[in-house]
Write a protein that holds these residues in place. Structure first.
Motif, PDB file in Angstrom:
ATOM      1  N   ARG A  79     -45.395 -76.858  26.324  1.00 56.71           N
ATOM      2  CA  ARG A  79     -46.766 -76.607  25.903  1.00 56.71           C
ATOM      3  C   ARG A  79     -46.856 -75.443  24.925  1.00 56.71           C
ATOM      4  NH1 ARG A  79     -52.043 -78.475  25.391  1.00 56.71           N
ATOM      5  NH2 ARG A  79     -53.510 -76.796  25.726  1.00 56.71           N
ATOM      6  N   ASN A  80     -46.031 -74.435  25.126  1.00 58.71           N
ATOM      7  CA  ASN A  80     -46.092 -73.233  24.305  1.00 58.71           C
ATOM      8  C   ASN A  80     -45.108 -73.247  23.148  1.00 58.71           C
ATOM      9  OD1 ASN A  80     -48.092 -72.027  25.991  1.00 58.71           O
ATOM     10  ND2 ASN A  80     -46.503 -71.427  27.440  1.00 58.71           N
ATOM     11  N   PHE A  81     -44.652 -74.420  22.754  1.00 58.41           N
ATOM     12  CA  PHE A  81     -43.710 -74.526  21.647  1.00 58.41           C
ATOM     13  C   PHE A  81     -44.335 -73.950  20.380  1.00 58.41           C
ATOM     14  CE2 PHE A  81     -41.689 -77.465  18.366  1.00 58.41           C
ATOM     15  CZ  PHE A  81     -40.520 -76.730  18.308  1.00 58.41           C
ATOM     16  N   GLY A  82     -43.593 -73.034  19.721  1.00 57.70           N
ATOM     17  CA  GLY A  82     -44.165 -72.319  18.584  1.00 57.70           C
ATOM     18  C   GLY A  82     -43.834 -72.886  17.228  1.00 57.70           C
ATOM     19  N   ASN A  83     -43.055 -73.981  17.161  1.00 52.50           N
ATOM     20  CA  ASN A  83     -42.723 -74.617  15.893  1.00 52.50           C
ATOM     21  C   ASN A  83     -42.130 -73.609  14.906  1.00 52.50           C
ATOM     22  OD1 ASN A  83     -43.674 -77.639  15.790  1.00 52.50           O
ATOM     23  ND2 ASN A  83     -45.227 -76.564  16.965  1.00 52.50           N
ATOM     24  N   ALA A  92     -26.714 -74.508  13.907  1.00 48.65           N
ATOM     25  CA  ALA A  92     -28.166 -74.446  13.739  1.00 48.65           C
ATOM     26  C   ALA A  92     -28.793 -75.833  13.869  1.00 48.65           C
ATOM     27  CB  ALA A  92     -28.510 -73.830  12.391  1.00 48.65           C
ATOM     28  N   ALA A  93     -28.169 -76.829  13.238  1.00 48.10           N
ATOM     29  CA  ALA A  93     -28.717 -78.187  13.294  1.00 48.10           C
ATOM     30  C   ALA A  93     -28.808 -78.682  14.735  1.00 48.10           C
ATOM     31  CB  ALA A  93     -27.856 -79.126  12.453  1.00 48.10           C
ATOM     32  N   ALA A  94     -27.745 -78.434  15.517  1.00 49.52           N
ATOM     33  CA  ALA A  94     -27.749 -78.863  16.920  1.00 49.52           C
ATOM     34  C   ALA A  94     -28.759 -78.061  17.735  1.00 49.52           C
ATOM     35  CB  ALA A  94     -26.342 -78.708  17.497  1.00 49.52           C
ATOM     36  N   LEU A  95     -28.855 -76.768  17.435  1.00 50.76           N
ATOM     37  CA  LEU A  95     -29.779 -75.904  18.169  1.00 50.76           C
ATOM     38  C   LEU A  95     -31.223 -76.346  17.993  1.00 50.76           C
ATOM     39  CD1 LEU A  95     -30.440 -73.336  19.778  1.00 50.76           C
ATOM     40  CD2 LEU A  95     -30.339 -72.059  17.634  1.00 50.76           C
ATOM     41  N   PHE A  96     -31.612 -76.678  16.773  1.00 52.48           N
ATOM     42  CA  PHE A  96     -33.002 -77.062  16.526  1.00 52.48           C
ATOM     43  C   PHE A  96     -33.325 -78.455  17.082  1.00 52.48           C
ATOM     44  CE2 PHE A  96     -32.551 -73.809  13.089  1.00 52.48           C
ATOM     45  CZ  PHE A  96     -33.447 -72.916  13.637  1.00 52.48           C
ATOM     46  N   GLU A  97     -32.351 -79.330  17.112  1.00 50.07           N
ATOM     47  CA  GLU A  97     -32.552 -80.625  17.774  1.00 50.07           C
ATOM     48  C   GLU A  97     -32.812 -80.415  19.264  1.00 50.07           C
ATOM     49  OE1 GLU A  97     -32.972 -83.537  16.659  1.00 50.07           O
ATOM     50  OE2 GLU A  97     -32.312 -83.387  14.569  1.00 50.07           O
ATOM     51  N   ASP A 117     -45.901 -81.666  15.746  1.00 53.24           N
ATOM     52  CA  ASP A 117     -44.796 -80.720  15.870  1.00 53.24           C
ATOM     53  C   ASP A 117     -43.695 -81.069  14.878  1.00 53.24           C
ATOM     54  OD1 ASP A 117     -45.979 -79.303  17.943  1.00 53.24           O
ATOM     55  OD2 ASP A 117     -45.016 -80.493  19.510  1.00 53.24           O
ATOM     56  N   TYR A 118     -43.005 -80.055  14.379  1.00 49.28           N
ATOM     57  CA  TYR A 118     -41.848 -80.280  13.524  1.00 49.28           C
ATOM     58  C   TYR A 118     -40.696 -80.806  14.387  1.00 49.28           C
ATOM     59  CZ  TYR A 118     -44.208 -77.435   9.979  1.00 49.28           C
ATOM     60  OH  TYR A 118     -45.102 -76.946   9.058  1.00 49.28           O
ATOM     61  N   ASN A 119     -39.996 -81.821  13.889  1.00 52.96           N
ATOM     62  CA  ASN A 119     -38.822 -82.308  14.624  1.00 52.96           C
ATOM     63  C   ASN A 119     -37.622 -81.410  14.338  1.00 52.96           C
ATOM     64  OD1 ASN A 119     -37.672 -83.140  12.137  1.00 52.96           O
ATOM     65  ND2 ASN A 119     -38.633 -85.161  12.299  1.00 52.96           N
ATOM     66  N   GLY A 120     -36.490 -81.726  14.965  1.00 50.04           N
ATOM     67  CA  GLY A 120     -35.318 -80.866  14.826  1.00 50.04           C
ATOM     68  C   GLY A 120     -34.844 -80.730  13.395  1.00 50.04           C
ATOM     69  N   GLU A 121     -34.839 -81.817  12.662  1.00 52.75           N
ATOM     70  CA  GLU A 121     -34.397 -81.774  11.269  1.00 52.75           C
ATOM     71  C   GLU A 121     -35.318 -80.898  10.430  1.00 52.75           C
ATOM     72  OE1 GLU A 121     -33.602 -84.885   7.535  1.00 52.75           O
ATOM     73  OE2 GLU A 121     -34.098 -85.636   9.542  1.00 52.75           O
ATOM     74  N   MET A 142     -33.978 -77.610  20.615  1.00 49.09           N
ATOM     75  CA  MET A 142     -35.252 -76.911  20.729  1.00 49.09           C
ATOM     76  C   MET A 142     -36.420 -77.891  20.698  1.00 49.09           C
ATOM     77  SD  MET A 142     -36.793 -73.909  18.226  1.00 49.09           S
ATOM     78  CE  MET A 142     -35.393 -72.822  18.512  1.00 49.09           C
ATOM     79  N   TYR A 143     -36.334 -78.871  19.807  1.00 44.16           N
ATOM     80  CA  TYR A 143     -37.407 -79.868  19.714  1.00 44.16           C
ATOM     81  C   TYR A 143     -37.444 -80.765  20.950  1.00 44.16           C
ATOM     82  CZ  TYR A 143     -40.016 -83.958  18.113  1.00 44.16           C
ATOM     83  OH  TYR A 143     -40.915 -84.992  18.009  1.00 44.16           O
ATOM     84  N   ALA A 144     -36.270 -81.191  21.422  1.00 41.05           N
ATOM     85  CA  ALA A 144     -36.209 -82.099  22.568  1.00 41.05           C
ATOM     86  C   ALA A 144     -36.735 -81.432  23.841  1.00 41.05           C
ATOM     87  CB  ALA A 144     -34.777 -82.583  22.771  1.00 41.05           C
TER      88      ALA A 144
END
Length: 363
Positions: free
Chosen positions: A311-315, A298-303, A269-273, A305-307
């Protein structure tokens, strides 16, 4: 008065010889054959015209939207071959390196291509070449770049000389399995035929062996593919892809799969960064400029999202959905302006991303 008990002799003087009647029969049969031939030709021509009209009706005109590889759940009626661009090894590897993340996959691809290149050099020098399976297993969640990497590998295989064309044909279960006895082998063979000289990429391949009913023909598709891998082993490659645990079950379900697929690439999976980097690249590519507050949000949002991924995480697919929602949110905001400037048309602000997040959550 005539005596009816006496039969009068039959007069045969007006009858033709039997051979003359046979000539008439032959002429009649010949005429019937000509009519049948004309009818068959007419029906064949009419059917061809109907098929051509149907094809024209189904082909999108210039400017109409077409399905892309990112259309989640898009039905795939027929596999479509994507011609590989005529690029050399270094160009293709540079494109691979430009992808966000996937460091382990990139290293594995480079190692594989080095192995293939040296093997080809040994073959050209008349040296023995040990057996090498070019078929691959891609394991990972959706949106991690599996299709993109498969396309690059198809081009690399062509560039180093192990495939003649290097096209990628992408299918899933629906593109291989039919609902009636005897039809699956035909449908699968058609997909294989379009992939000869290139790569057949089977997404969610585990679905081929997950059914247990008597009317499930996924295993027939697997057997057809295995036979093609043997019959066309010099110019045909198969890449199967799907969730890591389910792909392990799929490969172990058939001894033929275990013997042919011995090289595994794990797509993490892609991490937040990395998710944030994908978002910013989408902005740049499409001419949008997030301001400082938007970038920070955006940076905080994607961190987050990753955390909180499940199971259905779409990356990258989730990132694309968020980006498209942000575009819609910005459009709603700018619609109130009478004459927005170029800078305003390009700008993403924090409110756009906040609204996009709500839209993604269905609010």
């Amino acid at each position: 008065m005539k005596d009816k008990s006496k039969k009068e002799p039959i007069d045969f003087s007006g009858l033709r010889p039997a051979a003359s009647y046979m000539d008439d029969v032959r002429s009649l049969l010949s005429a019937m054959d000509q009519v049948q031939g004309s009818t068959d030709a007419f029906l064949k021509q009419s059917l061809a015209q109907l098929n051509a009209d149907k094809k024209d009706a189904e082909t999108p005109a210039a400017g109409e939207p077409q399905e892309t590889e990112t259309d989640a759940g898009a039905a795939q009626a027929e596999p479509a071959a994507e011609p590989a661009p005529e690029e050399d090894v270094q160009t293709l590897l540079a494109r691979l390196d430009s992808l966000v993340g996937l460091e382990r996959v990139k290293a594995s691809v480079r190692s594989l291509i080095n192995l293939v290149k040296v093997r080809e050099l040994r073959k050209q020098s008349g040296l023995p070449t040990p057996p090498l399976s070019l078929h691959l297993v891609f394991m990972g969640n959706p949106g991690t770049g599996k299709t993109t990497v498969a396309r690059l590998i198809a081009g690399l295989y062509r560039a180093v000389g192990v495939l003649s064309k290097g096209q990628l044909v992408e299918v899933d279960r629906s593109g291989l399995v039919a609902g009636y006895v005897g039809q699956t082998a035909i449908k699968t063979s058609e997909a294989i035929q379009s992939a000869l000289g290139g790569v057949l990429f089977i997404d969610e391949a585990y679905a081929l062996t997950s059914g247990n009913g008597q009317n499930d023909f996924g295993r027939e598709a697997v057997e057809t593919i295995l036979k093609a891998m043997e019959d066309h082993r010099d110019d045909f490659v198969v890449i199967v892809a799907g969730y890591e645990d389910l792909m392990e079950q799929f490969i172990s379900s058939n001894p033929g799969l275990e013997s042919r697929f011995n090289r595994y690439f794990v797509f993490e999976d892609y991490n937040g960064e990395q998710l944030n980097a994908i978002f910013l690249s989408m902005c740049e590519k499409n001419g949008y400029v997030p301001d400082d507050a938007c970038r920070e949000y955006a940076a905080a949002l994607f961190e987050q999202m990753y955390a909180q991924r499940g199971r259905n995480f779409g990356n990258a697919r989730d990132v694309r959905n968020l980006f498209e929602n942000a575009v819609a949110a910005q459009s709603d905001r700018l619609a109130a302006l009478e004459a927005p400037t170029v800078e305003q048309l390009q700008a993403f602000i924090k409110a756009d991303l906040e609204r996009a997040e709500e839209m993604q959550a269905g609010l």
